[in-house]
Structure formats: structure tokens, C-alpha cells
Write a protein that holds these residues in place. Structure first.
Motif, short mmCIF file in Angstrom:
data_model
loop_
_atom_site.label_atom_id
_atom_site.label_comp_id
_atom_site.label_asym_id
_atom_site.label_seq_id
_atom_site.Cartn_x
_atom_site.Cartn_y
_atom_site.Cartn_z
N GLY A 1 0.82 -1.20 0.00
CA GLY A 1 0.00 0.00 0.00
C GLY A 1 0.86 1.26 0.00
O GLY A 1 0.60 2.21 -0.73
N TRP A 2 1.93 1.23 0.80
CA TRP A 2 2.83 2.37 0.87
C TRP A 2 3.53 2.62 -0.46
O TRP A 2 3.77 3.75 -0.85
CB TRP A 2 3.85 2.11 1.99
CG TRP A 2 4.75 3.28 2.24
CD1 TRP A 2 4.37 4.49 2.74
CD2 TRP A 2 6.15 3.36 1.98
NE1 TRP A 2 5.45 5.32 2.82
CE2 TRP A 2 6.57 4.65 2.37
CE3 TRP A 2 7.10 2.45 1.49
CZ2 TRP A 2 7.89 5.05 2.26
CZ3 TRP A 2 8.41 2.86 1.39
CH2 TRP A 2 8.79 4.15 1.77
N LEU A 3 3.82 1.52 -1.19
CA LEU A 3 4.49 1.64 -2.49
C LEU A 3 3.49 1.87 -3.62
O LEU A 3 3.87 1.95 -4.78
CB LEU A 3 5.30 0.38 -2.78
CG LEU A 3 6.58 0.19 -1.96
CD1 LEU A 3 7.12 -1.23 -2.13
CD2 LEU A 3 7.63 1.19 -2.38
N GLY A 4 2.20 1.95 -3.28
CA GLY A 4 1.19 2.18 -4.31
C GLY A 4 0.91 0.96 -5.15
O GLY A 4 0.51 1.08 -6.30
N LEU A 5 1.12 -0.22 -4.60
CA LEU A 5 0.89 -1.45 -5.36
C LEU A 5 -0.31 -2.21 -4.80
O LEU A 5 -0.72 -1.99 -3.67
CB LEU A 5 2.10 -2.38 -5.26
CG LEU A 5 3.42 -1.86 -5.80
CD1 LEU A 5 4.52 -2.84 -5.46
CD2 LEU A 5 3.34 -1.67 -7.29
N ALA A 6 -0.85 -3.10 -5.60
CA ALA A 6 -1.91 -3.99 -5.13
C ALA A 6 -1.93 -5.23 -6.00
O ALA A 6 -1.44 -5.22 -7.13
CB ALA A 6 -3.25 -3.28 -5.17
N ASP A 7 -2.48 -6.32 -5.46
CA ASP A 7 -2.68 -7.54 -6.24
C ASP A 7 -4.15 -7.62 -6.63
O ASP A 7 -5.01 -7.45 -5.78
CB ASP A 7 -2.34 -8.78 -5.41
CG ASP A 7 -0.84 -8.88 -5.15
OD1 ASP A 7 -0.09 -8.12 -5.77
OD2 ASP A 7 -0.45 -9.71 -4.32
N LEU A 8 -4.40 -7.87 -7.91
CA LEU A 8 -5.77 -8.09 -8.35
C LEU A 8 -5.92 -9.57 -8.62
O LEU A 8 -5.16 -10.16 -9.38
CB LEU A 8 -6.06 -7.30 -9.62
CG LEU A 8 -7.38 -7.60 -10.32
CD1 LEU A 8 -8.56 -7.20 -9.47
CD2 LEU A 8 -7.45 -6.90 -11.66
N GLU A 9 -6.90 -10.18 -7.94
CA GLU A 9 -7.07 -11.62 -8.06
C GLU A 9 -8.38 -11.93 -8.76
O GLU A 9 -9.43 -11.42 -8.38
CB GLU A 9 -7.13 -12.21 -6.66
CG GLU A 9 -6.15 -13.31 -6.43
CD GLU A 9 -6.21 -13.70 -4.99
OE1 GLU A 9 -5.37 -13.23 -4.24
OE2 GLU A 9 -7.14 -14.43 -4.61
#
Lengths: 162, 228
Positions: free
Chosen positions: B142-150
Motif C-alpha cells: 500500500g505504501w508503495l502504491g501497489l496492489a494484487d488483483l485476483e
């Protein structure tokens, strides 16, 4: 449904290279090598494929026989997997999932000469891969509509006569 | 060097897009920060590995044993630590490659996800089989602006959980857009394309056919009324 292409329908056995991979795979188990290689050898010897219009069938095993039959339309997702050893031998596994309860794959196709083509073939038969179904359903609605119009015309004719 | 390494491992080139209309093909890649995230995770696991090895060595030194045995133990310790150090540059390089060789392809009918270096995996799934979409991000992501979409299809037995090795999927019924920085956008794109699918009559209750059949029934009733 177009017929199964000849190069797919003709596949009944895995390629010889698969045994080479099995020997290497068994070698990884070190002490258990004699047992593992025997099990894998029988798996290789008895593995049979059959690709028909509706689905595919795969069987293997002598003491513990396995036979899996499934419809192309029931395939949920297709995984094409390979490790570096398999790729060096020109092999890959195609793991097929259906909506059944198990989280492991229902069927693993091994030892195919052209796994990319096979994957594309299976994909083309999957639900939702082509627009065919959509066309038939829209067509059905259209036909129902026309039948209703015919009935209406019959009723009009009757009312006019009386 | 990298090109040689990839040739040696016979890593296939960029994947081909699955069937679908050519203009609808969108290819997504992992976010730039995904590489950083991988490095952090990599550094932490190495740290754990080395700490474990040194604790083990300290423990073994505390035990009194005959000279031949301690020589054997020393050899084993050198082997383990040496192996860990030797593996460092390779696993470091793999982090970079894993970030670079990652493709998430979305067409109007299906999606394909390719990941992995040593073990290469390509998942293909049609939209007709998709059950649910899920976005998740850990605190660091979250801090790096990333997320996983599953993206999950039907089924999936007990014990299935996402997040296997190489950022692939532990759950084999799910495809994972790992470490993307536009998860919402991809989610919206897939949802929009899914909706078009339902409208086209592929949903569970095709409204077109039902209304046409209802019209037919009404006409048949009226006809009977006219005859009798």
C-alpha cells in the motif's frame, strides 16, 4: 463446432522425451530412485489420450488405473507450466481446471509435441472463447419473436372472418 | 549476460494474446515499485536465512565433540554458508527478471497471465468463467502504491490460498495480477467487459429469450380467446 483438427485428433500417446524427463525427475528423489522411476515408467507406458468432438479422455496406470473424461465446455482455466528442465527437453505441462471441488488440477496433459497449439485448441473450445453461443441465444429470442408474430397474424385473420 | 541466462533456461519470449478482437487487447505490466517490493522481500528472506545459519553455527560450537566430528560440522557449516552466499547474486538477478518478464493480457473475452523464470506459468481464463474479482494490498504494498488483483473462477477446494512461489498462485483457480499500480483501472476494465458479456445473453437469465417467450405465451392465450 468445427471438427477436431487432424494434428490434435491424432494424438494418442506422449512423446518419448517424456520418459527422459521422468528419469531425471526420479533421479531427484535420490534414494527412492528405483521405486519412483518404476512408477513413472508405468505411468509413461500406459498413458493414453483421446481427443474427440465433445471432450477429451486421458488414462494411465496398471495397478491403480485412472481414467479422466471431461468436456471442453467445462474447462474453467488452463495453466501452461514448465520448469527449465522440461523446456530444455521441449516439454511442458498443460493443467486443466474444472469447477469441481478440488484445488489441484483435474487433468495434467504431459509429453505433447506442440503444447502451445494444444493449449490454443483447448482454449478455442472453452466456454466463452467464441461468440457462437451468444449468436444461438440471440437467434432463439428472434425465432420466439417471429412465432409470436405468426400467432398474432392467425388471430387477426380469425377475428376478421368472424 | 541476462540474455545468455534466459537462452540457457529457454525462457519463452513474450506470450501471444488469446483469441479476441485485436483492438481490445490490453497488456498490463507490474508497477515500477513492484521491483522494489520484491527486493525488500528478497532481502528479508535472505536475512532470515543467514540469521538461522549463524544461530545454528553458534549452537553447534557450544557442544563438545571429538575432533573428527567438529571438522565434519565445520565443513557442513562452510557448505551451507558458502551456498547461501553463492546463491545471492543469482537470486538477486532473478528478482529483476521476475519483475521484467511478467505480462497481464486482457482481451474482450479472456485474460492471460504469464509469470516466472525458472518455472514459467501461463494462465488462460475466459470471462465466461470468472466468479469474482478481489483487490488486496499489504501495508508495504500500500505504501508503495501497489496492489494484487485476483480473478477467481469457480471451484477451489479447501486449503487453497493465493500467494505461491514466484508471485504465482497458490490457488490454482485464481489468476493474479501481482504488484500492479493500477489495480482499480484493470478491475473496472474487466467488470465493464464482464457486463457486456451478461448483456449479450451469456448471463444466467438471458432476458431476451424470457421476454420473447412471455410475448409468445400472451399471443397464444389471446389466440385461444379468439377461437373459443
Amino acid at each position: 463446432m468445427p471438427p477436431v483438427p487432424a494434428h490434435i485428433a491424432g494424438i494418442t500417446r506422449p512423446v518419448d522425451r517424456l520418459m527422459t524427463y521422468y528419469v531425471l525427475k526420479a533421479a531427484m528423489t535420490l534414494i527412492a530412485f528405483p521405486v519412483t522411476v518404476l512408477v513413472l515408467y508405468f505411468r509413461y507406458r500406459t498413458m493414453r489420450y483421446q481427443f474427440s468432438e465433445e471432450g477429451l479422455r486421458m488414462s494411465w496406470g496398471i495397478l491403480f488405473r485412472h481414467e479422466v473424461v471431461l468436456n471442453y465446455g467445462r474447462i474453467q482455466d488452463i495453466h501452461l507450466r514448465s520448469n527449465a528442465v522440461e523446456r530444455a527437453l521441449g516439454l511442458a505441462r498443460i493443467e486443466i481446471q474444472t469447477a469441481s471441488g478440488s484445488s489441484s488440477s483435474v487433468m495434467t496433459l504431459e509429453g505433447l509435441t506442440d503444447h502451445d497449439k494444444m493449449r490454443d485448441f483447448l482454449y478455442s473450445r472453452m466456454r466463452g472463447a467464441s461468440e457462437a453461443k451468444h449468436d444461438s441465444e440471440a437467434g432463439l429470442a428472434g425465432i420466439l419473436h417471429e412465432v409470436a408474430q405468426e400467432l398474432r397474424a392467425v388471430r387477426m385473420a380469425l377475428e376478421k372472418r368472424s | 549476460m541476462t540474455a545468455y541466462f534466459l537462452r540457457l533456461l529457454r525462457v519463452p519470449p513474450e506470450p501471444t494474446a488469446p483469441d479476441g478482437s485485436p483492438e481490445s487487447i490490453r497488456i498490463f505490466r507490474a508497477g515500477r515499485n513492484y521491483y522494489r517490493w520484491r527486493l525488500v522481500v528478497w532481502a528479508m528472506t535472505r536475512l532470515v536465512g543467514f540469521t538461522g545459519a549463524f544461530i545454528g553455527i553458534g549452537f553447534m560450537m557450544g557442544i563438545r565433540m571429538p575432533a573428527w566430528a567438529s571438522a565434519l560440522v565445520l565443513a557442513a557449516e562452510l557448505f551451507v554458508v558458502g551456498g547461501l552466499i553463492l546463491a545471492l547474486p543469482f537470486s538477486y538477478m532473478l528478482q529483476r527478471l521476475n519483475y521484467e518478464l511478467r505480462w497481464y493480457i486482457v482481451t474482450d473475452r479472456s485474460l492471460r497471465i504469464r509469470s516466472g523464470i525458472w518455472s514459467v506459468e501461463e494462465i488462460t481464463m475466459t470471462f465466461a468463467n470468472i466468479q469474482d474479482l478481489r483487490i488486496r494490498a499489504g501495508p508495504l504494498q500500500g505504501w508503495l502504491g501497489l496492489a494484487d488483483l485476483e480473478v477467481s473462477s469457480a471451484g477451489g477446494g479447501g486449503g487453497a490460498r493465493p500467494g505461491g512461489k514466484h508471485g504465482g498462485t497458490g490457488n490454482s483457480h485464481a489468476a493474479r495480477f501481482a504488484g500492479v499500480d493500477n489495480a482499480q483501472e484493470i478491475r473496472d476494465l474487466i467488470v465493464e467487459r464482464l457486463r457486456r458479456y451478461r448483456d449479450a445473453g451469456l448471463g444466467d437469465a438471458p432476458a431476451d429469450i424470457a421476454s420473447a417467450a412471455a410475448e409468445l405465451l400472451a399471443e397464444a392465450r389471446a389466440l385461444r380467446g379468439a377461437v373459443s
